[in-house]
Scaffold this motif. Structure first.
Motif, PDB file in Angstrom:
ATOM      1  N   UNK A 167     -12.726 -23.605 -48.365  1.00  0.00           N
ATOM      2  CA  UNK A 167     -12.056 -24.438 -49.376  1.00  0.00           C
ATOM      3  C   UNK A 167     -12.579 -24.185 -50.782  1.00  0.00           C
ATOM      4  N   UNK A 168     -13.782 -23.633 -50.917  1.00  0.00           N
ATOM      5  CA  UNK A 168     -14.300 -23.340 -52.259  1.00  0.00           C
ATOM      6  C   UNK A 168     -13.508 -22.234 -52.954  1.00  0.00           C
ATOM      7  N   UNK A 169     -12.759 -21.460 -52.190  1.00  0.00           N
ATOM      8  CA  UNK A 169     -11.936 -20.401 -52.784  1.00  0.00           C
ATOM      9  C   UNK A 169     -10.456 -20.791 -52.817  1.00  0.00           C
ATOM     10  N   UNK A 170     -10.161 -22.043 -52.527  1.00  0.00           N
ATOM     11  CA  UNK A 170      -8.760 -22.480 -52.470  1.00  0.00           C
ATOM     12  C   UNK A 170      -8.140 -22.662 -53.847  1.00  0.00           C
ATOM     13  N   UNK A 171      -8.961 -22.624 -54.892  1.00  0.00           N
ATOM     14  CA  UNK A 171      -8.435 -22.814 -56.235  1.00  0.00           C
ATOM     15  C   UNK A 171      -8.244 -21.528 -57.015  1.00  0.00           C
ATOM     16  N   UNK A 172      -8.349 -20.373 -56.344  1.00  0.00           N
ATOM     17  CA  UNK A 172      -8.187 -19.089 -57.024  1.00  0.00           C
ATOM     18  C   UNK A 172      -6.701 -18.791 -57.202  1.00  0.00           C
ATOM     19  N   UNK A 173      -6.273 -18.644 -58.456  1.00  0.00           N
ATOM     20  CA  UNK A 173      -4.892 -18.279 -58.756  1.00  0.00           C
ATOM     21  C   UNK A 173      -4.806 -16.847 -59.254  1.00  0.00           C
ATOM     22  N   UNK A 174      -3.669 -16.215 -59.052  1.00  0.00           N
ATOM     23  CA  UNK A 174      -3.461 -14.824 -59.468  1.00  0.00           C
ATOM     24  C   UNK A 174      -2.074 -14.668 -60.072  1.00  0.00           C
ATOM     25  N   UNK A 175      -1.981 -13.866 -61.108  1.00  0.00           N
ATOM     26  CA  UNK A 175      -0.677 -13.524 -61.683  1.00  0.00           C
ATOM     27  C   UNK A 175      -0.764 -12.137 -62.298  1.00  0.00           C
ATOM     28  N   UNK A 176       0.367 -11.500 -62.449  1.00  0.00           N
ATOM     29  CA  UNK A 176       0.408 -10.158 -63.007  1.00  0.00           C
ATOM     30  C   UNK A 176      -0.020 -10.168 -64.466  1.00  0.00           C
ATOM     31  N   UNK A 178      -0.322  -8.008 -68.301  1.00  0.00           N
ATOM     32  CA  UNK A 178       0.683  -7.415 -69.193  1.00  0.00           C
ATOM     33  C   UNK A 178       0.715  -5.896 -69.105  1.00  0.00           C
ATOM     34  N   UNK A 179      -0.298  -5.295 -68.487  1.00  0.00           N
ATOM     35  CA  UNK A 179      -0.325  -3.842 -68.346  1.00  0.00           C
ATOM     36  C   UNK A 179      -0.379  -3.478 -66.872  1.00  0.00           C
ATOM     37  N   UNK A 180      -0.005  -2.253 -66.566  1.00  0.00           N
ATOM     38  CA  UNK A 180      -0.012  -1.800 -65.180  1.00  0.00           C
ATOM     39  C   UNK A 180      -1.410  -1.804 -64.595  1.00  0.00           C
ATOM     40  N   UNK A 181      -1.515  -2.199 -63.357  1.00  0.00           N
ATOM     41  CA  UNK A 181      -2.809  -2.227 -62.698  1.00  0.00           C
ATOM     42  C   UNK A 181      -3.686  -3.406 -63.074  1.00  0.00           C
ATOM     43  N   UNK A 182      -3.130  -4.361 -63.814  1.00  0.00           N
ATOM     44  CA  UNK A 182      -3.913  -5.526 -64.257  1.00  0.00           C
ATOM     45  C   UNK A 182      -3.417  -6.791 -63.562  1.00  0.00           C
ATOM     46  N   UNK A 183      -4.339  -7.643 -63.189  1.00  0.00           N
ATOM     47  CA  UNK A 183      -4.005  -8.946 -62.652  1.00  0.00           C
ATOM     48  C   UNK A 183      -4.870  -9.978 -63.373  1.00  0.00           C
ATOM     49  N   UNK A 184      -4.374 -11.179 -63.485  1.00  0.00           N
ATOM     50  CA  UNK A 184      -5.121 -12.265 -64.116  1.00  0.00           C
ATOM     51  C   UNK A 184      -5.584 -13.226 -63.030  1.00  0.00           C
ATOM     52  N   UNK A 185      -6.900 -13.448 -62.988  1.00  0.00           N
ATOM     53  CA  UNK A 185      -7.486 -14.386 -62.033  1.00  0.00           C
ATOM     54  C   UNK A 185      -7.800 -15.673 -62.789  1.00  0.00           C
ATOM     55  N   UNK A 186      -7.337 -16.794 -62.256  1.00  0.00           N
ATOM     56  CA  UNK A 186      -7.563 -18.073 -62.941  1.00  0.00           C
ATOM     57  C   UNK A 186      -7.772 -19.173 -61.909  1.00  0.00           C
ATOM     58  N   UNK A 187      -8.146 -20.360 -62.385  1.00  0.00           N
ATOM     59  CA  UNK A 187      -8.379 -21.499 -61.501  1.00  0.00           C
ATOM     60  C   UNK A 187      -7.138 -22.388 -61.488  1.00  0.00           C
ATOM     61  N   UNK A 188      -6.628 -22.628 -60.301  1.00  0.00           N
ATOM     62  CA  UNK A 188      -5.455 -23.487 -60.153  1.00  0.00           C
ATOM     63  C   UNK A 188      -5.798 -24.925 -60.547  1.00  0.00           C
ATOM     64  N   UNK A 189      -4.858 -25.580 -61.189  1.00  0.00           N
ATOM     65  CA  UNK A 189      -5.061 -26.992 -61.542  1.00  0.00           C
ATOM     66  C   UNK A 189      -5.218 -27.838 -60.287  1.00  0.00           C
ATOM     67  N   UNK A 190      -4.463 -27.486 -59.248  1.00  0.00           N
ATOM     68  CA  UNK A 190      -4.553 -28.195 -57.966  1.00  0.00           C
ATOM     69  C   UNK A 190      -4.787 -27.165 -56.868  1.00  0.00           C
TER      70      UNK A 190
END
Length: 310
Positions: A167-176, A178-190
């Protein structure tokens, strides 16, 4: 009560320590210079260890080892991600970043996977339980996946704890990005709900054992996890890496396999493991100091040749 082998020859030591520290054998010129050095073996071996630890070869070799250990692979994170992650690891090795800081940065990484390459760790495994399994196996030397479906058969870990730690990793969010091969890792609000398969109930995040932590109670889940994991009182983080590094130089962990630390798999020499672990913590999680201690020892420098006693 066996008489151990004598120390290895200078030539044997040089080959051994070169392959172990920088991944390649010494050159002919290096062998000749080392053997022609008429100083005592203890002095010139200590100097050679320092020389190798300060060399570019050390950085290259241990960057590769850590890249493998952290599963850096273009299949998971694409080529740009591999190079970014590799360069982040390389910088940590080159600067001898304290191990607890290295782990903390990895656990709390967020943002662009190209600008903050440590965040690539969260592209390799994408489900909370998979991330948790990787984390526990590498950083606390425990195979937590054994208790995914039932309580661990050889340890105190329970199925409930498997999902609580995931559950400590349940708040990891991911989205594409702006450049190829890049992803954005963020903390989900919920954070997403982690459900126990047996009860069907949502499982809150909880640690399998408590340690002192500086993380505020309202800190996000990964910050809480990082504080717990890297706390000096955590009985597994330092012990696990000390045991793993011992295996790199002696061919076998003091606890073996190195990723199967449990009560029913005790260390072959508990006093040795405890002493090395305590010194590692006292030296502020200094990996170079740990390596120097191990390869300077008579244990490491013994000859492979037998004698009449063994």
């Amino acid at each position: 009560k066996l008489l151990p082998s004598e120390l290895c020859t200078d030539a044997e030591f040089l080959r051994r320590v070169s392959i172990d520290l920088i991944g390649v054998p010494p050159t002919t010129a290096q062998v000749k210079a080392f053997l022609d050095d008429d100083r005592d073996s203890h002095t010139k071996r200590a100097e050679k260890i320092d020389e190798l630890l300060a060399s570019p070869g050390y950085v290259d070799h241990w960057t590769l080892k850590w890249s493998d250990l952290l599963l850096s692979n273009r299949k998971f994170i694409q080529e740009k991600g591999v190079w970014a992650f590799r360069n982040w690891i390389r910088n940590a090795v080159a600067t001898n970043q304290p191990y607890d800081e290295f782990v903390y940065d990895l656990m709390t990484a967020r943002g662009s996977t190209l600008q903050n390459p440590a965040a690539n760790y969260y592209r390799i495994a994408r489900e909370p339980k998979e991330i948790m399994e990787n984390m526990t196996q590498v950083f606390i030397g425990t195979r937590f996946q054994c208790n995914q479906c039932h309580d661990h058969p050889f340890e105190r870990w329970t199925q409930q704890q498997y999902y609580e730690l995931s559950a400590y990793f349940s708040g990891v969010g991911r989205k594409q990005g702006t450049t190829g091969g890049e992803e954005i890792i963020y903390d989900l609000a919920s954070p997403q709900a982690i459900t126990h398969p047996g009860t069907g109930q949502t499982v809150p995040a909880a640690f399998p054992y408590s340690v002192e932590s500086d993380a505020p109670s309202d800190a996000n889940l990964r910050r809480q996890l990082a504080d717990w994991l890297t706390a000096p009182e955590n009985p597994y983080l330092a012990k696990s890496i000390v045991n793993r590094y011992w295996s790199y130089f002696l061919g076998r962990g003091i606890i073996d396999p190195v990723d199967d630390i449990r009560a029913s798999n005790p260390p072959s020499n508990p006093e040795l493991l405890a002493a090395l672990t305590a010194e590692f913590i006292e030296q502020d999680f200094d990996l170079k100091h740990l390596i120097h201690t191990i390869v300077s020892s008579h244990t490491y420098q013994r000859s492979f040749r037998t004698n009449e006693w063994h």
